[in-house]
Write a protein that holds these residues in place. Structure first.
Motif, mmCIF file in Angstrom:
data_model
loop_
_atom_site.group_PDB
_atom_site.id
_atom_site.type_symbol
_atom_site.label_atom_id
_atom_site.label_comp_id
_atom_site.label_asym_id
_atom_site.label_seq_id
_atom_site.Cartn_x
_atom_site.Cartn_y
_atom_site.Cartn_z
ATOM 1 N N ARG A 1 0.817 -1.208 0.000
ATOM 2 C CA ARG A 1 0.000 0.000 0.000
ATOM 3 C C ARG A 1 0.855 1.264 0.000
ATOM 4 N N GLU A 2 1.873 1.288 0.828
ATOM 5 C CA GLU A 2 2.733 2.474 0.915
ATOM 6 C C GLU A 2 3.356 2.812 -0.431
ATOM 7 N N LEU A 3 3.805 1.801 -1.153
ATOM 8 C CA LEU A 3 4.458 2.058 -2.437
ATOM 9 C C LEU A 3 3.477 2.329 -3.572
ATOM 10 N N THR A 4 2.201 2.016 -3.379
ATOM 11 C CA THR A 4 1.233 2.372 -4.415
ATOM 12 C C THR A 4 0.926 3.858 -4.366
ATOM 13 N N GLU A 5 1.259 4.498 -3.249
ATOM 14 C CA GLU A 5 1.002 5.922 -3.083
ATOM 15 C C GLU A 5 2.225 6.782 -3.399
ATOM 16 N N ARG A 6 3.392 6.130 -3.517
ATOM 17 C CA ARG A 6 4.640 6.867 -3.747
ATOM 18 C C ARG A 6 5.503 6.094 -4.738
ATOM 19 N N THR A 7 6.464 6.774 -5.319
ATOM 20 C CA THR A 7 7.420 6.135 -6.214
ATOM 21 C C THR A 7 8.823 6.412 -5.686
ATOM 22 N N VAL A 8 9.639 5.370 -5.593
ATOM 23 C CA VAL A 8 11.025 5.534 -5.163
ATOM 24 C C VAL A 8 11.786 6.203 -6.302
ATOM 25 N N GLN A 9 12.390 7.342 -6.031
ATOM 26 C CA GLN A 9 13.115 8.086 -7.052
ATOM 27 C C GLN A 9 14.594 7.725 -7.103
ATOM 28 N N ALA A 10 15.145 7.246 -6.007
ATOM 29 C CA ALA A 10 16.572 6.926 -5.922
ATOM 30 C C ALA A 10 16.880 5.642 -6.688
ATOM 31 N N PRO A 11 18.101 5.529 -7.198
ATOM 32 C CA PRO A 11 18.498 4.269 -7.840
ATOM 33 C C PRO A 11 18.447 3.134 -6.813
ATOM 34 N N ILE A 12 18.039 1.959 -7.256
ATOM 35 C CA ILE A 12 17.905 0.808 -6.365
ATOM 36 C C ILE A 12 18.801 -0.318 -6.857
ATOM 37 N N THR A 13 19.563 -0.894 -5.948
ATOM 38 C CA THR A 13 20.376 -2.068 -6.248
ATOM 39 C C THR A 13 19.960 -3.175 -5.297
ATOM 40 N N THR B 1 7.678 -2.618 -11.719
ATOM 41 C CA THR B 1 8.443 -1.412 -12.035
ATOM 42 C C THR B 1 7.735 -0.120 -11.650
ATOM 43 N N ALA B 2 6.439 -0.152 -11.407
ATOM 44 C CA ALA B 2 5.731 1.081 -11.053
ATOM 45 C C ALA B 2 6.150 1.625 -9.692
ATOM 46 N N TYR B 3 6.814 0.823 -8.876
ATOM 47 C CA TYR B 3 7.230 1.270 -7.549
ATOM 48 C C TYR B 3 8.477 2.134 -7.576
ATOM 49 N N SER B 4 9.244 2.064 -8.652
ATOM 50 C CA SER B 4 10.465 2.864 -8.726
ATOM 51 C C SER B 4 10.531 3.596 -10.058
ATOM 52 N N ALA B 5 11.207 4.741 -10.025
ATOM 53 C CA ALA B 5 11.301 5.570 -11.225
ATOM 54 C C ALA B 5 12.116 4.892 -12.322
ATOM 55 N N THR B 6 13.115 4.116 -11.919
ATOM 56 C CA THR B 6 13.936 3.371 -12.877
ATOM 57 C C THR B 6 13.998 1.917 -12.426
ATOM 58 N N PRO B 7 14.194 0.993 -13.356
ATOM 59 C CA PRO B 7 14.291 -0.419 -12.964
ATOM 60 C C PRO B 7 15.484 -0.642 -12.033
ATOM 61 N N PRO B 8 15.327 -1.537 -11.069
ATOM 62 C CA PRO B 8 16.434 -1.803 -10.160
ATOM 63 C C PRO B 8 17.548 -2.591 -10.840
ATOM 64 N N THR B 9 18.752 -2.431 -10.335
ATOM 65 C CA THR B 9 19.874 -3.262 -10.747
ATOM 66 C C THR B 9 19.890 -4.471 -9.823
#
Length: 81
Positions: A15-27, A43-51
């Motif tokens: 639920r928390e991530l459906t309301e926000r998008t992670v903008q930072a790069p994720i590894t 992929t909708a949870y983050s601005a860019t796909p994670p590594t």
């Protein structure tokens, strides 16, 4: 404590991530046998796909003395990119 009160739930939900998008790069450091991570497959949870960095060790061995060098190397490599 106010942030925890607002965001903490007893059940594991997205639920928390459906309301926000992670903008930072994720590894993601993925040990052998680890299940998928929600951030890896949605992929909708983050601005860019994670590594995703696959590790040879399993979930617990990478945190023990024999597996720690692999995790440290993978972390240093990811941070240098």
């Amino acid at each position: 404590t106010r942030i925890v009160t607002i965001t903490y739930e007893f059940d594991y939900t997205f639920r928390e991530l459906t309301e926000r998008t992670v903008q930072a790069p994720i590894t993601l450091f993925k040990a052998q046998g680890d299940d998928y991570s929600f951030i890896e497959s949605h992929t909708a949870y983050s601005a860019t796909p994670p590594t995703v960095v696959p590790l040879q060790g399993d979930h617990y061995s990478v945190l023990k003395s024999q597996g720690l060098p692999e995790l440290l190397t993978a972390t240093r490599t990811a941070m240098s990119h």
